[in-house]
Design an enzyme around this catalytic site. Structure first.
Site, short mmCIF file in Angstrom:
data_model
loop_
_atom_site.label_atom_id
_atom_site.label_comp_id
_atom_site.label_asym_id
_atom_site.label_seq_id
_atom_site.Cartn_x
_atom_site.Cartn_y
_atom_site.Cartn_z
N GLU A 168 68.02 4.49 -33.32
CA GLU A 168 69.82 3.26 -33.50
C GLU A 168 70.06 2.87 -31.64
OE1 GLU A 168 70.26 6.82 -36.11
OE2 GLU A 168 68.30 6.26 -34.67
N CYS A 183 73.53 8.39 -30.73
CA CYS A 183 73.80 6.92 -31.62
C CYS A 183 74.91 6.53 -32.29
CB CYS A 183 72.64 7.20 -32.46
SG CYS A 183 71.27 7.13 -31.87
N CYS A 224 73.21 10.60 -34.73
CA CYS A 224 73.70 11.66 -33.72
C CYS A 224 74.81 11.07 -33.41
CB CYS A 224 72.44 12.42 -33.37
SG CYS A 224 72.03 11.07 -32.17
N HIS A 271 66.39 7.61 -29.32
CA HIS A 271 66.41 7.49 -31.19
C HIS A 271 65.97 5.70 -31.68
CE1 HIS A 271 68.62 11.38 -30.82
NE2 HIS A 271 67.22 11.37 -29.95
#
Length: 155
Positions: free
Chosen positions: A54, A85, A82, A52
């Protein structure tokens, strides 16, 4: 750079990510207005569900600064993080989170993380993914060693 300029860069990364075959997410880690690291979503590009934006930005920032503690830094991300993250952001000790889109905006285009947020509240034995404790006593040995270690680096 201003907060708005940093967020604009995170949004630009999310747009570039889509154009390059990734998901629509971008993130910037900055300290005192200076970009330390950036990341975009590479889940489908790298076949890595943890890639992801992040997490990618956190990994790069830690490598660049030579530390696992990003105290003094902030994250600018194109979307509300999410659960994975968000956990990584807390573990990295980032000071603040700025995001452009929220989780409802993400759900509207098919990225619905709400089920994970709900699962966190459920006792492990009742979650949709079955889980059970296995070999706990043997597993505790590493914890015992860690607990007795006098030169450990706590995090």
């Amino acid at each position: 750079m201003t907060k708005e300029e940093l967020m604009r860069k995170a949004i630009e990364l999310s747009i570039e990510s889509v154009r390059n075959g990734g998901g629509p997410f971008g993130a910037i880690i900055a300290r005192k207005g200076e970009i330390i690291a950036e990341g975009s979503n590479g889940v489908t590009i790298y076949n890595d569900p943890t890639a992801h934006a992040e997490v990618t930005a956190i990994r790069k920032a830690c490598e660049k600064l030579g530390t696992f503690d990003l105290t003094g830094c902030e994250i600018y991300t194109s979307c509300e993080p999410c659960p994975m993250c968000l956990g990584a952001i807390y573990w990295a000790h980032l000071d603040k989170i700025y995001y452009a889109n929220d989780r409802k905006d993400a759900a509207d285009i098919g990225f619905d993380d709400d089920f994970i947020y709900q699962e966190i509240e459920v006792k492990p034995q009742y979650r949709k993914k079955p889980s059970e404790i296995l070999m706990r006593e043997e597993g505790l040995e590493a914890f015992r060693i860690w607990n007795k270690k006098t030169d450990k680096i706590e995090y």
